[in-house]
Design a protein around this motif. Structure first.
Motif, short mmCIF file in Angstrom:
data_model
loop_
_atom_site.label_atom_id
_atom_site.label_comp_id
_atom_site.label_asym_id
_atom_site.label_seq_id
_atom_site.Cartn_x
_atom_site.Cartn_y
_atom_site.Cartn_z
N TYR A 39 0.49 -1.20 0.01
CA TYR A 39 -0.05 -0.26 -0.23
C TYR A 39 1.08 1.34 0.08
CZ TYR A 39 -3.71 3.58 1.58
OH TYR A 39 -4.45 4.72 1.08
N LEU A 40 0.64 2.17 -0.62
CA LEU A 40 1.45 3.38 -0.67
C LEU A 40 -0.13 4.94 -0.46
CD1 LEU A 40 3.72 4.46 -1.44
CD2 LEU A 40 2.74 4.84 -4.24
N PRO A 41 -0.27 5.04 0.48
CA PRO A 41 -0.53 6.00 0.82
C PRO A 41 -0.41 7.46 0.27
CG PRO A 41 0.99 5.34 2.63
CD PRO A 41 0.78 4.88 1.55
N GLU A 42 -1.80 8.34 -0.33
CA GLU A 42 -2.35 9.52 -0.79
C GLU A 42 -0.94 10.28 -0.02
OE1 GLU A 42 -2.77 11.64 -4.12
OE2 GLU A 42 -3.58 9.49 -3.49
N GLY A 43 -0.04 11.10 -0.93
CA GLY A 43 0.93 12.08 -0.18
C GLY A 43 2.24 10.90 0.51
N ALA A 44 2.24 10.12 0.00
CA ALA A 44 3.48 9.22 0.47
C ALA A 44 4.83 9.81 -0.34
CB ALA A 44 3.71 7.71 0.47
N LEU A 45 3.96 10.07 -1.14
CA LEU A 45 5.44 10.61 -2.41
C LEU A 45 5.88 12.34 -2.56
CD1 LEU A 45 4.72 7.90 -4.98
CD2 LEU A 45 6.45 7.27 -3.90
N GLY A 46 4.75 12.80 -1.21
CA GLY A 46 5.37 14.25 -1.90
C GLY A 46 4.43 15.06 -1.95
N LYS A 47 4.39 16.35 -2.38
CA LYS A 47 2.74 17.12 -2.33
C LYS A 47 3.43 18.06 -3.60
CE LYS A 47 0.25 15.88 1.12
NZ LYS A 47 -0.65 15.90 2.54
N GLY A 48 2.94 18.88 -4.56
CA GLY A 48 2.94 19.84 -5.00
C GLY A 48 3.72 19.67 -6.27
N PHE A 49 4.07 18.41 -7.13
CA PHE A 49 5.22 18.28 -8.30
C PHE A 49 3.82 16.85 -9.21
CE2 PHE A 49 6.39 14.96 -5.81
CZ PHE A 49 6.80 14.57 -6.12
N GLY A 53 1.41 12.19 -9.20
CA GLY A 53 0.16 11.14 -9.43
C GLY A 53 0.82 10.38 -10.04
N LYS A 54 1.78 10.87 -11.41
CA LYS A 54 2.03 9.53 -12.66
C LYS A 54 2.54 8.31 -11.16
CE LYS A 54 3.04 12.93 -16.33
NZ LYS A 54 4.01 13.53 -17.11
N LEU A 55 3.59 8.59 -10.04
CA LEU A 55 4.93 7.85 -9.45
C LEU A 55 3.78 7.30 -8.97
CD1 LEU A 55 7.48 10.02 -8.39
CD2 LEU A 55 7.52 8.42 -10.07
N HIS A 56 2.42 7.47 -8.52
CA HIS A 56 1.45 6.56 -7.59
C HIS A 56 0.51 5.86 -8.81
CE1 HIS A 56 -0.83 6.22 -4.17
NE2 HIS A 56 -2.12 6.58 -4.89
N ASN A 57 0.18 6.33 -9.82
CA ASN A 57 -0.09 5.66 -10.76
C ASN A 57 0.30 4.57 -11.36
OD1 ASN A 57 -2.76 6.93 -10.77
ND2 ASN A 57 -2.83 8.37 -11.92
N ALA A 58 1.59 4.62 -11.77
CA ALA A 58 2.22 3.86 -11.52
C ALA A 58 2.73 2.63 -10.41
CB ALA A 58 3.72 4.13 -12.01
N HIS A 59 2.98 2.23 -9.24
CA HIS A 59 2.94 1.77 -8.46
C HIS A 59 1.94 1.48 -8.13
CE1 HIS A 59 1.73 1.34 -4.65
NE2 HIS A 59 3.22 0.00 -4.23
N ASN A 60 0.92 1.40 -8.71
CA ASN A 60 -0.86 0.74 -7.98
C ASN A 60 -1.00 0.33 -9.74
OD1 ASN A 60 -1.70 1.97 -5.72
ND2 ASN A 60 -2.50 3.58 -7.59
#
Length: 102
Positions: A39-49, A53-60
């Motif tokens: 699980y990769l929680p929302e915001g775990a990769l940081g905010k404001g760049f 979103g692309k990194l989060h989608n790629a993980h999923n």
């Protein structure tokens, strides 16, 4: 000309089925990890760049691929082979039993 006889080791087939069933049981670990422990929680990769979103989608997408395209297919393959091996063992055991009855 002497006829050749072929034998089937029913104990070996039985052992194969047991080992394949154990593999299926052991597959629960990787399956659970792929499903629940990545699980990769929302915001775990940081905010404001923009790439967040692309990194989060790629993980999923990768999580889904591992779970559905790799782990589930391996599990299905092992299960199918185990069931076919059990049917084969049962058929040989029945044939052997029928031959001893005659």
């Amino acid at each position: 000309m002497a006829s050749k006889e072929y034998g089937v080791d029913l104990d070996a087939l039985d052992q194969l089925v047991k080992e394949l069933n154990q593999v299926l049981k052991d597959m629960g670990g990787p399956k659970d990890k792929a499903k629940n422990q990545t699980y990769l929680p929302e915001g775990a990769l940081g905010k404001g760049f923009d790439e967040r979103g692309k990194l989060h989608n790629a993980h999923n997408e990768m999580k889904d691929f591992i779970q559905n395209q790799i782990v589930d297919k391996i599990e299905g393959l092992v299960d199918d082979f185990g069931k076919k091996s059990q049917k084969t063992k049962d058929a040989y055991a029945d044939a052997e039993h029928d031959n001893t009855m005659k």
